[in-house]
Design a protein around this motif. Structure first.
Motif, mmCIF file in Angstrom:
data_model
loop_
_atom_site.group_PDB
_atom_site.id
_atom_site.type_symbol
_atom_site.label_atom_id
_atom_site.label_comp_id
_atom_site.label_asym_id
_atom_site.label_seq_id
_atom_site.Cartn_x
_atom_site.Cartn_y
_atom_site.Cartn_z
ATOM 1 N N ALA A 21 -11.641 -41.206 37.475
ATOM 2 C CA ALA A 21 -10.382 -41.018 38.206
ATOM 3 C C ALA A 21 -9.314 -40.438 37.293
ATOM 4 C CB ALA A 21 -9.911 -42.349 38.799
ATOM 5 N N LYS A 22 -9.223 -40.952 36.083
ATOM 6 C CA LYS A 22 -8.239 -40.461 35.113
ATOM 7 C C LYS A 22 -8.471 -38.981 34.804
ATOM 8 C CE LYS A 22 -4.990 -41.194 31.976
ATOM 9 N NZ LYS A 22 -3.613 -41.276 32.403
ATOM 10 N N ALA A 23 -9.740 -38.576 34.747
ATOM 11 C CA ALA A 23 -10.087 -37.179 34.467
ATOM 12 C C ALA A 23 -9.987 -36.297 35.718
ATOM 13 C CB ALA A 23 -11.500 -37.101 33.899
ATOM 14 N N GLU A 24 -9.599 -36.923 36.830
ATOM 15 C CA GLU A 24 -9.462 -36.222 38.115
ATOM 16 C C GLU A 24 -10.784 -35.616 38.592
ATOM 17 O OE1 GLU A 24 -6.066 -33.607 38.043
ATOM 18 O OE2 GLU A 24 -4.730 -35.246 37.484
ATOM 19 N N HIS A 25 -11.868 -36.277 38.244
ATOM 20 C CA HIS A 25 -13.206 -35.877 38.705
ATOM 21 C C HIS A 25 -13.551 -36.807 39.862
ATOM 22 C CE1 HIS A 25 -17.135 -33.996 38.331
ATOM 23 N NE2 HIS A 25 -17.635 -35.185 38.629
#
Length: 90
Positions: A21-25
């Motif tokens: 989620a943090k990596a926007e994946h």
């Protein structure tokens, strides 16, 4: 679940979805598999894990009513054991 998700420790499940989620994946396949695994093992999650999983799914925009219901039920049951940091996280 994914072939190896069952081998993850509870914190590893939470950290994995948090990282993606943090990596926007926002892989639907990954989040769906991890949701199933988290539901199956929700009783093994600690307050920090619960907060991280909820944050990850909300941040990634992934809906999982069964997961959020399981997290809410578990978080509610654990509230008497929470310390101030746990309460702030959830």
């Amino acid at each position: 679940s994914t072939p190896q998700a069952y081998a993850f420790k509870p914190q590893e499940l939470a950290n994995t979805v948090w990282a993606f989620a943090k990596a926007e994946h926002k892989s639907a396949e990954l989040f769906d598999a991890m949701a199933r695994e988290c539901v199956n093992r929700v009783d093994d999650l600690n307050p920090q894990d619960i907060a991280n999983v909820a944050w990850a799914f909300a941040t990634a925009g992934r809906s999982s009513p069964e997961l959020f219901e399981a997290l809410a039920t578990t978080a509610t049951a654990l509230t008497e054991h929470y310390n101030p940091q746990d309460l702030a996280n959830t």
